[in-house]
Write a protein that holds these residues in place. Structure first.
Motif, PDB file in Angstrom:
ATOM      1  N   ALA A   1      -5.927   0.379   7.747  1.00 32.30           N
ATOM      2  CA  ALA A   1      -6.659   1.584   8.353  1.00 32.30           C
ATOM      3  C   ALA A   1      -6.770   1.632   9.768  1.00 32.30           C
ATOM      4  O   ALA A   1      -6.722   2.580  10.453  1.00 32.30           O
ATOM      5  N   GLY A   2      -7.064   0.245  10.410  1.00 34.67           N
ATOM      6  CA  GLY A   2      -7.073   0.124  11.857  1.00 34.67           C
ATOM      7  C   GLY A   2      -5.826   0.257  12.660  1.00 34.67           C
ATOM      8  O   GLY A   2      -5.887   0.550  13.753  1.00 34.67           O
ATOM      9  N   MET A   3      -4.541   0.292  12.019  1.00 32.80           N
ATOM     10  CA  MET A   3      -3.437   0.105  12.585  1.00 32.80           C
ATOM     11  C   MET A   3      -3.005   1.698  12.735  1.00 32.80           C
ATOM     12  O   MET A   3      -3.277   2.493  11.874  1.00 32.80           O
ATOM     13  N   PRO A   4      -2.228   1.942  13.742  1.00 34.20           N
ATOM     14  CA  PRO A   4      -1.495   3.172  13.958  1.00 34.20           C
ATOM     15  C   PRO A   4      -0.689   3.284  12.859  1.00 34.20           C
ATOM     16  O   PRO A   4       0.071   2.348  12.282  1.00 34.20           O
ATOM     17  N   ARG A   5      -0.475   4.700  12.075  1.00 30.13           N
ATOM     18  CA  ARG A   5       0.231   4.781  11.081  1.00 30.13           C
ATOM     19  C   ARG A   5       1.781   4.375  11.030  1.00 30.13           C
ATOM     20  O   ARG A   5       2.427   3.745  10.311  1.00 30.13           O
ATOM     21  N   ARG A   6       2.316   4.653  12.397  1.00 29.53           N
ATOM     22  CA  ARG A   6       3.929   4.229  12.425  1.00 29.53           C
ATOM     23  C   ARG A   6       3.997   2.490  12.595  1.00 29.53           C
ATOM     24  O   ARG A   6       4.908   2.169  12.003  1.00 29.53           O
ATOM     25  N   SER A   7       2.907   1.944  13.038  1.00 26.77           N
ATOM     26  CA  SER A   7       2.944   0.539  13.167  1.00 26.77           C
ATOM     27  C   SER A   7       2.765   0.119  11.496  1.00 26.77           C
ATOM     28  O   SER A   7       3.405  -0.942  11.097  1.00 26.77           O
ATOM     29  N   ALA A   8       1.943   0.710  10.883  1.00 24.72           N
ATOM     30  CA  ALA A   8       1.975   0.080   9.217  1.00 24.72           C
ATOM     31  C   ALA A   8       3.104   0.453   8.612  1.00 24.72           C
ATOM     32  O   ALA A   8       3.492  -0.230   7.755  1.00 24.72           O
ATOM     33  N   VAL A   9       3.590   1.481   8.865  1.00 26.09           N
ATOM     34  CA  VAL A   9       4.748   1.848   8.211  1.00 26.09           C
ATOM     35  C   VAL A   9       5.921   0.835   8.514  1.00 26.09           C
ATOM     36  O   VAL A   9       6.748   0.357   7.539  1.00 26.09           O
ATOM     37  N   LEU A  10       6.111   0.504   9.708  1.00 24.69           N
ATOM     38  CA  LEU A  10       7.322  -0.387  10.174  1.00 24.69           C
ATOM     39  C   LEU A  10       6.914  -1.842   9.808  1.00 24.69           C
ATOM     40  O   LEU A  10       7.574  -2.562   9.513  1.00 24.69           O
ATOM     41  N   GLY A  11       5.618  -1.930   9.565  1.00 25.81           N
ATOM     42  CA  GLY A  11       4.979  -3.143   9.417  1.00 25.81           C
ATOM     43  C   GLY A  11       5.220  -3.681   7.796  1.00 25.81           C
ATOM     44  O   GLY A  11       4.736  -4.600   7.357  1.00 25.81           O
ATOM     45  N   GLY A  12       5.610  -2.446   6.809  1.00 27.14           N
ATOM     46  CA  GLY A  12       5.831  -2.569   5.433  1.00 27.14           C
ATOM     47  C   GLY A  12       4.523  -2.438   4.597  1.00 27.14           C
ATOM     48  O   GLY A  12       4.541  -2.613   3.532  1.00 27.14           O
ATOM     49  N   LYS A  13       3.340  -1.781   5.406  1.00 24.78           N
ATOM     50  CA  LYS A  13       1.884  -1.744   4.865  1.00 24.78           C
ATOM     51  C   LYS A  13       2.101  -0.397   4.067  1.00 24.78           C
ATOM     52  O   LYS A  13       1.146   0.511   4.321  1.00 24.78           O
ATOM     53  N   VAL A  14       3.146  -0.180   3.296  1.00 25.46           N
ATOM     54  CA  VAL A  14       3.197   1.080   2.568  1.00 25.46           C
ATOM     55  C   VAL A  14       2.716   0.960   1.269  1.00 25.46           C
ATOM     56  O   VAL A  14       3.024  -0.072   0.435  1.00 25.46           O
ATOM     57  N   ASP A  15       2.139   1.862   0.775  1.00 25.10           N
ATOM     58  CA  ASP A  15       1.213   1.941  -0.614  1.00 25.10           C
ATOM     59  C   ASP A  15       2.088   2.904  -1.428  1.00 25.10           C
ATOM     60  O   ASP A  15       1.751   4.160  -1.719  1.00 25.10           O
ATOM     61  N   ALA A  16       2.956   2.445  -2.337  1.00 23.77           N
ATOM     62  CA  ALA A  16       3.692   3.308  -3.283  1.00 23.77           C
ATOM     63  C   ALA A  16       2.999   3.822  -4.242  1.00 23.77           C
ATOM     64  O   ALA A  16       3.162   5.083  -4.786  1.00 23.77           O
ATOM     65  N   GLU A  17       1.866   3.141  -4.797  1.00 24.72           N
ATOM     66  CA  GLU A  17       0.944   3.679  -5.578  1.00 24.72           C
ATOM     67  C   GLU A  17       0.165   5.033  -5.239  1.00 24.72           C
ATOM     68  O   GLU A  17      -0.408   5.586  -6.210  1.00 24.72           O
ATOM     69  N   ARG A  18       0.125   5.129  -4.048  1.00 28.51           N
ATOM     70  CA  ARG A  18      -0.899   6.315  -3.627  1.00 28.51           C
ATOM     71  C   ARG A  18      -0.321   7.560  -3.537  1.00 28.51           C
ATOM     72  O   ARG A  18      -0.806   8.628  -3.147  1.00 28.51           O
ATOM     73  N   GLY A  19       1.074   7.633  -3.776  1.00 25.91           N
ATOM     74  CA  GLY A  19       1.929   8.923  -3.756  1.00 25.91           C
ATOM     75  C   GLY A  19       3.125   8.636  -2.874  1.00 25.91           C
ATOM     76  O   GLY A  19       3.510   7.801  -2.705  1.00 25.91           O
ATOM     77  N   ALA A  20       3.850  10.038  -2.815  1.00 25.30           N
ATOM     78  CA  ALA A  20       5.172   9.941  -2.391  1.00 25.30           C
ATOM     79  C   ALA A  20       4.827  10.421  -0.844  1.00 25.30           C
ATOM     80  O   ALA A  20       3.985  10.855  -0.329  1.00 25.30           O
ATOM     81  N   ALA A  21       6.252  10.352  -0.230  1.00 24.64           N
ATOM     82  CA  ALA A  21       6.360  10.636   1.145  1.00 24.64           C
ATOM     83  C   ALA A  21       7.120  12.169   1.097  1.00 24.64           C
ATOM     84  O   ALA A  21       7.621  12.642   0.185  1.00 24.64           O
ATOM     85  N   ASN A  22       7.339  12.733   2.447  1.00 25.13           N
ATOM     86  CA  ASN A  22       7.895  13.849   2.829  1.00 25.13           C
ATOM     87  C   ASN A  22       9.062  13.251   3.623  1.00 25.13           C
ATOM     88  O   ASN A  22       8.987  12.484   4.510  1.00 25.13           O
ATOM     89  N   ALA A  23      10.212  14.126   3.813  1.00 21.96           N
ATOM     90  CA  ALA A  23      11.395  13.656   5.034  1.00 21.96           C
ATOM     91  C   ALA A  23      12.109  14.885   5.426  1.00 21.96           C
ATOM     92  O   ALA A  23      12.013  15.872   4.511  1.00 21.96           O
ATOM     93  N   TYR A  24      12.491  14.747   6.494  1.00 19.77           N
ATOM     94  CA  TYR A  24      13.138  15.982   7.210  1.00 19.77           C
ATOM     95  C   TYR A  24      14.562  15.368   7.752  1.00 19.77           C
ATOM     96  O   TYR A  24      14.548  14.221   8.195  1.00 19.77           O
ATOM     97  N   VAL A  25      15.808  15.894   6.963  1.00 24.73           N
ATOM     98  CA  VAL A  25      17.025  15.438   7.256  1.00 24.73           C
ATOM     99  C   VAL A  25      17.825  16.404   8.112  1.00 24.73           C
ATOM    100  O   VAL A  25      17.861  17.584   7.691  1.00 24.73           O
TER     101      VAL A  25
END
Length: 184
Positions: A81-105
């Protein structure tokens, strides 16, 4: 003189640091934004694993050359929670149990978008993905869908009063049951 020399050296150091930083991309003109939007698809219900960007690129490259894949709304772990979102994602702190993501291709050609719409409801890592043309961002709070909205209001259904933890997959499974919804 020593003070002036020190200030001069400090100035040189910041100039070097600025020169080493990558230059920001210039803002796109409205015409360029519209052209890029025409080459972009929205992908919903994307599994938030680390490999997803490569998985999506490999899935959509059969429809045309992929320029970029951007993940959005990636659920991060609560301990990040204290980390910037981008840093958390790049650091592998992703919580797959909390739901899905969206993407733009983004494709290199707008012709690829129509072909890529065929991938709607494809299964990616256990998730039925939703593929649609990307829409321009809304104008702000209180904005309503425009007359050229991409959703067919006759075939759309609002489903409310669901548990917060209800996933798209559970809803798809429920609606796919012929006993529940034979017309689907």
């Amino acid at each position: 003189q020593e003070e002036q020399q020190a200030q001069s050296e400090e100035g040189e150091g910041t100039d070097k640091a600025a020169a080493e930083r990558p230059a920001k991309k210039p803002k796109l003109s409205p015409e360029e934004q519209a052209e890029k939007l025409a080459r972009t698809i929205f992908v919903g219900n994307v599994p938030p694993q680390d490999s997803t960007r490569d998985t999506l690129k490999n899935l959509f490259k059969k429809y045309g050359q992929v320029e970029s894949v951007r993940l959005r709304s990636v659920p991060v772990k609560l301990d990040a929670a204290g980390m910037p979102r981008r840093s958390a994602v790049l650091g592998g702190k992703v919580d797959a149990e909390r739901g899905a993501a969206n993407a733009y291709v983004v494709f290199r050609s707008a012709d690829s978008v129509a072909a890529a719409l065929e991938a709607n409801m494809s299964v990616v890592e256990g998730h039925h993905i939703r593929v649609d043309r990307a829409a321009a961002p809304s104008k702000g709070e209180g904005s309503t869908p425009s007359a050229d909205s991409q959703y067919d209001t006759v075939r759309s259904v609002f489903v409310g009063n669901l548990f917060f933890q209800t996933t798209d997959e559970e809803l798809i499974t429920f609606c796919s049951d012929p006993a529940v919804a034979p017309e689907l």
